[in-house]
Design an enzyme around this catalytic site. Structure first.
Site, PDB file in Angstrom:
ATOM      1  N   ARG A  23       0.858  -1.191   0.000  1.00  0.00           N
ATOM      2  CA  ARG A  23       0.000   0.000   0.000  1.00  0.00           C
ATOM      3  C   ARG A  23       0.888   1.232   0.000  1.00  0.00           C
ATOM      4  O   ARG A  23       1.690   1.441   0.912  1.00  0.00           O
ATOM      5  CB  ARG A  23      -0.929   0.014   1.223  1.00  0.00           C
ATOM      6  CG  ARG A  23      -1.918   1.189   1.189  1.00  0.00           C
ATOM      7  CD  ARG A  23      -2.849   1.166   2.393  1.00  0.00           C
ATOM      8  NE  ARG A  23      -2.157   1.494   3.620  1.00  0.00           N
ATOM      9  CZ  ARG A  23      -2.174   2.688   4.211  1.00  0.00           C
ATOM     10  NH1 ARG A  23      -2.849   3.685   3.678  1.00  0.00           N
ATOM     11  NH2 ARG A  23      -1.538   2.893   5.337  1.00  0.00           N
TER      12      ARG A  23
ATOM     13  N   HIS B  20      -2.639  10.643   1.326  1.00  0.00           N
ATOM     14  CA  HIS B  20      -2.019  10.401   2.623  1.00  0.00           C
ATOM     15  C   HIS B  20      -1.370  11.699   3.107  1.00  0.00           C
ATOM     16  O   HIS B  20      -0.152  11.807   3.213  1.00  0.00           O
ATOM     17  CB  HIS B  20      -0.990   9.268   2.530  1.00  0.00           C
ATOM     18  CG  HIS B  20      -0.609   8.661   3.834  1.00  0.00           C
ATOM     19  ND1 HIS B  20      -0.560   7.302   4.049  1.00  0.00           N
ATOM     20  CD2 HIS B  20      -0.255   9.226   5.015  1.00  0.00           C
ATOM     21  CE1 HIS B  20      -0.176   7.047   5.295  1.00  0.00           C
ATOM     22  NE2 HIS B  20       0.013   8.215   5.897  1.00  0.00           N
TER      23      HIS B  20
ATOM     24  N   GLU C 258      -6.430   7.607   7.056  1.00  0.00           N
ATOM     25  CA  GLU C 258      -6.673   8.237   8.366  1.00  0.00           C
ATOM     26  C   GLU C 258      -7.284   9.642   8.249  1.00  0.00           C
ATOM     27  O   GLU C 258      -6.722  10.625   8.739  1.00  0.00           O
ATOM     28  CB  GLU C 258      -5.391   8.284   9.188  1.00  0.00           C
ATOM     29  CG  GLU C 258      -4.838   6.905   9.492  1.00  0.00           C
ATOM     30  CD  GLU C 258      -3.639   6.924  10.424  1.00  0.00           C
ATOM     31  OE1 GLU C 258      -3.202   8.025  10.834  1.00  0.00           O
ATOM     32  OE2 GLU C 258      -3.145   5.843  10.765  1.00  0.00           O
TER      33      GLU C 258
ATOM     34  N   ASN D 269      -6.126   1.002  10.454  1.00  0.00           N
ATOM     35  CA  ASN D 269      -4.853   1.386  11.055  1.00  0.00           C
ATOM     36  C   ASN D 269      -5.027   1.446  12.566  1.00  0.00           C
ATOM     37  O   ASN D 269      -5.985   2.061  13.053  1.00  0.00           O
ATOM     38  CB  ASN D 269      -4.397   2.753  10.548  1.00  0.00           C
ATOM     39  CG  ASN D 269      -4.046   2.758   9.076  1.00  0.00           C
ATOM     40  OD1 ASN D 269      -4.112   1.723   8.410  1.00  0.00           O
ATOM     41  ND2 ASN D 269      -3.657   3.913   8.565  1.00  0.00           N
TER      42      ASN D 269
ATOM     43  N   TYR E 202      -2.645   1.418  16.427  1.00  0.00           N
ATOM     44  CA  TYR E 202      -1.395   1.324  17.171  1.00  0.00           C
ATOM     45  C   TYR E 202      -1.608   1.160  18.666  1.00  0.00           C
ATOM     46  O   TYR E 202      -0.867   0.443  19.329  1.00  0.00           O
ATOM     47  CB  TYR E 202      -0.537   2.577  16.920  1.00  0.00           C
ATOM     48  CG  TYR E 202      -0.101   2.708  15.491  1.00  0.00           C
ATOM     49  CD1 TYR E 202       1.042   2.074  15.037  1.00  0.00           C
ATOM     50  CD2 TYR E 202      -0.850   3.446  14.577  1.00  0.00           C
ATOM     51  CE1 TYR E 202       1.438   2.175  13.715  1.00  0.00           C
ATOM     52  CE2 TYR E 202      -0.460   3.549  13.248  1.00  0.00           C
ATOM     53  CZ  TYR E 202       0.682   2.910  12.824  1.00  0.00           C
ATOM     54  OH  TYR E 202       1.066   2.994  11.520  1.00  0.00           O
TER      55      TYR E 202
ATOM     56  N   GLU F 166      -2.173  -0.629   8.656  1.00  0.00           N
ATOM     57  CA  GLU F 166      -1.053  -0.091   9.425  1.00  0.00           C
ATOM     58  C   GLU F 166      -1.111  -0.661  10.823  1.00  0.00           C
ATOM     59  O   GLU F 166      -2.162  -0.643  11.476  1.00  0.00           O
ATOM     60  CB  GLU F 166      -1.083   1.441   9.536  1.00  0.00           C
ATOM     61  CG  GLU F 166      -0.676   2.184   8.289  1.00  0.00           C
ATOM     62  CD  GLU F 166      -0.540   3.685   8.548  1.00  0.00           C
ATOM     63  OE1 GLU F 166      -0.235   4.079   9.716  1.00  0.00           O
ATOM     64  OE2 GLU F 166      -0.740   4.455   7.599  1.00  0.00           O
TER      65      GLU F 166
END
Length: 444
Positions: A78, A122, A168, A292, A294, A350
């Site tokens: 990606r 992005h 995002e 995504n 984290y 991600e």
């Protein structure tokens, strides 16, 4: 430790990057500045005065980087397109040399049996659009973004089958237009809400254009950053703050796109920005969701423009270099919730962690903490699948160490180490960990 046999045979393994973070060549072959070029060149905005002028020099070294993907056994990559590389003004005259670069990249990927997953945006809006009042705070950007999508569909649609509109959108609108800590550095509640709504409308317009122009069977999605929001304490004020943060950070750009309607809190905040047919214009059925993730977020009540403040993780929690809580249970939770809420196939597009590990005296990069992180998070992904979540792939962030936005070049997220002075690439121990999973795939 997870093994390849824990995953389905058709599970997709790959990596993600972003144009401004790796390409460099900031003023070559007709590329014009983006808002991140302007922001990073403004003193005090980026740690160490770092810019993406050179970054990983991927523009010139893409063949080397694709070879590393092939050697890892990755079957998906990606990447994002630099809008101002192909449309210097954001619309109008096309820069043929910029399109040629993405032609070469796509062909190189396909020659190495790697599927290109193209993300239209992005975070690097053409500076000319912003300076001319045509950026995300203007509704006039909607047809311009659709035209940009159509241009790429015409040029690359015969070879690219996986498309994403935004990476995002919840994060770049908040950080760039609400909190002001990312480009273009605006801190204003109304302009943030304007940006959120216009991004959502642009998504819908771009999907319609892609559907019209791409071959039948093209897979179109979007890539939100989603994370459970937890109150910083047990008091009612912090619980209310967490609910607000969940609405505006997780729901404001995902619900309209995947469900066709704003959640009640966001709708209230949007007010008359939402015109009678807007939600219908935003909603176009999608083929996949790129998640995504984290770390969980922690919210506390604050008397500010949002009614909440982002807080650090609990005392004693395991944290990464970024200060983010290592919490695989939060990953499992959001995977299950996302799959059930939006009812489309989910690909993790991600996930990863930052450290500052450098090559040792033997030239090896032993990033053991990253391997532990990846193993635990992949274990949480398997738990989510066991609970019924439709998770079909994992693309690590990131393929390369790169420009980490306002943090500069300190945090290293890559599974490949980049010496920024020499541009030498060194696969890390974590690269070999993921390669052992991906290479065992029958498609690798």
């Amino acid at each position: 430790m997870v093994t390849r046999s824990d995953f389905p045979e058709d599970f997709v393994w790959g990596a993600s990057t972003a144009s401004y973070q790796i390409e460099g060549a900031h003023d070559e072959d007709g590329r014009a500045p983006s808002i991140w070029d302007a922001f990073s060149h403004t003193p005090g905005k980026v740690i160490g005065g770092a810019t993406g002028d050179v970054a990983c020099d991927h523009y010139h070294r893409y063949k080397e980087d694709v070879a590393l993907m092939r050697q890892a056994g990755f079957t998906a990559y990606r990447f994002s397109v630099s809008w101002s590389r192909i449309l210097p003004e954001g619309h109008g005259a096309v820069n043929a040399a910029g399109l040629d670069f993405y032609d070469r990249l796509v062909d190189e990927l396909l020659a190495n049996n790697i599927a290109p997953w193209l993300c239209l945006y992005h975070w690097d809006l053409p500076l000319a659009l912003h300076e001319n009042g045509l950026g995300w705070t203007s509704r006039e950007i909607v047809p311009l973004f659709a035209d940009y999508a159509g241009l790429l569909a015409d040029r690359l649609g015969d070879r690219v089958t996986h498309w994403a509109t935004f990476n995002e959108p919840n994060m770049f609108t908040m950080l760039g237009y609400g909190a002001g800590v990312h480009a273009p550095g605006i801190r204003d509640r109304d302009r943030w809400l304007d940006a959120v709504h216009h991004v959502n409308l642009s998504h819908g317009a771009a999907v319609r254009r892609l559907r019209d122009q791409l071959p039948r069977g093209a897979q179109i999605g979007s890539v939100p950053n989603l994370q459970p929001v937890r109150p910083a304490s047990d008091n009612d004020q912090d619980k209310e703050a967490a609910a607000k943060m969940d609405a505006v950070m997780n729901r404001a750009t995902a619900d309209p796109v995947f469900l066709g309607k704003y959640d009640p809190l966001t709708r209230e905040w949007m007010g008359d920005r939402i015109r009678p047919d807007d939600e219908a214009a935003i909603f176009e059925p999608l083929d996949w969701l790129g998640l995504n993730h984290y770390s969980p977020h922690y919210a506390a009540a604050r008397a500010n423009m949002f009614g909440f403040r982002s807080m650090g993780p609990p005392e004693g929690a395991e944290k990464t270099l970024m200060g983010w809580h290592v919490a695989p249970d939060a990953f499992r939770e959001i995977l299950v919730e996302t799959s059930k809420r939006y009812e489309v196939p989910v690909y993790v597009t991600e996930n990863g962690m930052a450290d500052d590990v450098e090559p040792d005296s033997q030239g090896q990069v032993k990033d053991d903490a990253r391997i532990s992180y990846l193993d635990r998070y992949l274990g949480a992904l398997l738990e989510a699948r066991a609970e019924g979540a439709d998770i079909r792939g994992y693309l690590v962030w990131s393929m390369l160490d790169n420009f980490e936005w306002a943090m500069g070049y300190g945090p290293r997220f890559g599974v490949v180490h980049v010496d920024y002075a020499t541009q030498v690439r060194t696969p890390k121990a974590s690269y070999h960990f993921l390669a052992a999973l991906a290479r065992a795939s029958p498609n690798a």
